[in-house]
Design a protein around this motif. Structure first.
Motif, PDB file in Angstrom:
ATOM      1  N   LEU A   3       0.838  -1.190   0.000  1.00  0.00           N
ATOM      2  CA  LEU A   3       0.000   0.000   0.000  1.00  0.00           C
ATOM      3  C   LEU A   3       0.875   1.242   0.000  1.00  0.00           C
ATOM      4  O   LEU A   3       1.668   1.449   0.914  1.00  0.00           O
ATOM      5  CB  LEU A   3      -0.893  -0.006   1.243  1.00  0.00           C
ATOM      6  CG  LEU A   3      -2.073   0.914   1.297  1.00  0.00           C
ATOM      7  CD1 LEU A   3      -3.051   0.636   0.158  1.00  0.00           C
ATOM      8  CD2 LEU A   3      -2.786   0.769   2.628  1.00  0.00           C
ATOM      9  N   LYS A   4       0.746   2.043  -1.061  1.00  0.00           N
ATOM     10  CA  LYS A   4       1.463   3.309  -1.148  1.00  0.00           C
ATOM     11  C   LYS A   4       0.437   4.424  -0.960  1.00  0.00           C
ATOM     12  O   LYS A   4      -0.624   4.393  -1.565  1.00  0.00           O
ATOM     13  CB  LYS A   4       2.154   3.432  -2.506  1.00  0.00           C
ATOM     14  CG  LYS A   4       2.970   4.697  -2.640  1.00  0.00           C
ATOM     15  CD  LYS A   4       3.750   4.702  -3.939  1.00  0.00           C
ATOM     16  CE  LYS A   4       4.596   5.971  -4.016  1.00  0.00           C
ATOM     17  NZ  LYS A   4       5.457   5.965  -5.189  1.00  0.00           N
ATOM     18  N   LEU A   9      -3.389  12.489   0.898  1.00  0.00           N
ATOM     19  CA  LEU A   9      -4.425  11.485   1.069  1.00  0.00           C
ATOM     20  C   LEU A   9      -5.742  12.120   1.526  1.00  0.00           C
ATOM     21  O   LEU A   9      -5.772  12.871   2.497  1.00  0.00           O
ATOM     22  CB  LEU A   9      -3.970  10.442   2.092  1.00  0.00           C
ATOM     23  CG  LEU A   9      -4.910   9.277   2.349  1.00  0.00           C
ATOM     24  CD1 LEU A   9      -5.000   8.385   1.113  1.00  0.00           C
ATOM     25  CD2 LEU A   9      -4.437   8.470   3.546  1.00  0.00           C
ATOM     26  N   TYR A  10      -6.803  11.821   0.807  1.00  0.00           N
ATOM     27  CA  TYR A  10      -8.136  12.289   1.169  1.00  0.00           C
ATOM     28  C   TYR A  10      -8.730  11.307   2.167  1.00  0.00           C
ATOM     29  O   TYR A  10      -8.673  10.098   1.961  1.00  0.00           O
ATOM     30  CB  TYR A  10      -9.044  12.351  -0.064  1.00  0.00           C
ATOM     31  CG  TYR A  10      -8.657  13.417  -1.041  1.00  0.00           C
ATOM     32  CD1 TYR A  10      -9.277  14.656  -1.020  1.00  0.00           C
ATOM     33  CD2 TYR A  10      -7.656  13.199  -1.989  1.00  0.00           C
ATOM     34  CE1 TYR A  10      -8.930  15.655  -1.915  1.00  0.00           C
ATOM     35  CE2 TYR A  10      -7.291  14.185  -2.884  1.00  0.00           C
ATOM     36  CZ  TYR A  10      -7.927  15.403  -2.844  1.00  0.00           C
ATOM     37  OH  TYR A  10      -7.574  16.386  -3.735  1.00  0.00           O
ATOM     38  N   VAL A  11      -9.303  11.838   3.244  1.00  0.00           N
ATOM     39  CA  VAL A  11      -9.909  11.000   4.278  1.00  0.00           C
ATOM     40  C   VAL A  11     -11.227  11.636   4.685  1.00  0.00           C
ATOM     41  O   VAL A  11     -11.300  12.859   4.877  1.00  0.00           O
ATOM     42  CB  VAL A  11      -8.979  10.876   5.515  1.00  0.00           C
ATOM     43  CG1 VAL A  11      -9.614  10.006   6.578  1.00  0.00           C
ATOM     44  CG2 VAL A  11      -7.617  10.325   5.116  1.00  0.00           C
ATOM     45  N   VAL A  69      -5.392   6.871  -2.802  1.00  0.00           N
ATOM     46  CA  VAL A  69      -5.630   8.306  -2.948  1.00  0.00           C
ATOM     47  C   VAL A  69      -6.630   8.804  -1.905  1.00  0.00           C
ATOM     48  O   VAL A  69      -6.526   9.931  -1.432  1.00  0.00           O
ATOM     49  CB  VAL A  69      -6.142   8.625  -4.374  1.00  0.00           C
ATOM     50  CG1 VAL A  69      -6.495  10.087  -4.528  1.00  0.00           C
ATOM     51  CG2 VAL A  69      -5.121   8.203  -5.418  1.00  0.00           C
ATOM     52  N   GLY A  70      -7.591   7.959  -1.528  1.00  0.00           N
ATOM     53  CA  GLY A  70      -8.608   8.390  -0.576  1.00  0.00           C
ATOM     54  C   GLY A  70      -9.197   7.236   0.206  1.00  0.00           C
ATOM     55  O   GLY A  70      -9.229   6.094  -0.258  1.00  0.00           O
ATOM     56  N   ILE A  71      -9.676   7.572   1.408  1.00  0.00           N
ATOM     57  CA  ILE A  71     -10.364   6.627   2.280  1.00  0.00           C
ATOM     58  C   ILE A  71     -11.702   7.262   2.638  1.00  0.00           C
ATOM     59  O   ILE A  71     -11.739   8.336   3.239  1.00  0.00           O
ATOM     60  CB  ILE A  71      -9.574   6.343   3.572  1.00  0.00           C
ATOM     61  CG1 ILE A  71      -8.173   5.830   3.254  1.00  0.00           C
ATOM     62  CG2 ILE A  71     -10.326   5.361   4.457  1.00  0.00           C
ATOM     63  CD1 ILE A  71      -7.277   5.719   4.478  1.00  0.00           C
TER      64      ILE A  71
END
Length: 114
Positions: A3-4, A9-11, A69-71
């Motif tokens: 996992l990169k 990072l969008y959260v 990119v996002g969670i």
């Protein structure tokens, strides 16, 4: 699975304080049914793809590298976050090359640390 993480990072808002715990659980492939992931698409012709983190339990992901990119908290939030990313790229670049924008930002971050 490797996992990169995207440097920006969008959260989801509700998970910002639990971001590190979520990432740790993802790396350990723990079951998190409410968690949706936005990643760079595996095929270079597409930009983003999103899916439930439950799918990471499938063995097809065992040997893959995912560029996260996002969670997001659920499917609806994932759609909204994907739309937000696309809108941001369009406003900043005047174009729609989401993949190119994200990779350029990551490359700049890795070279300069910002």
């Amino acid at each position: 699975m490797e996992l990169k993480l995207y440097c920006e990072l969008y959260v989801s808002e509700c998970w910002r304080e639990k971001k590190e715990k979520l990432i740790s659980r993802l790396k350990k492939n723990r079951l998190q049914p409410r968690v949706y992931l936005i990643t760079l698409a595996q095929g270079g012709q597409n930009h983003l793809e999103f899916f439930s983190s439950v799918l990471l339990k499938q063995h097809v992901f065992d040997s893959r590298e995912l560029f996260l990119v996002g969670i997001a908290d659920g499917y609806d939030e994932c759609l909204a976050m994907t739309e937000e990313i696309a809108g941001l790229v369009c406003r900043r670049t005047g174009g729609t090359d989401i993949r190119g924008y994200i990779l350029a930002r990551q490359d700049e971050f890795e070279k300069t640390g910002r």
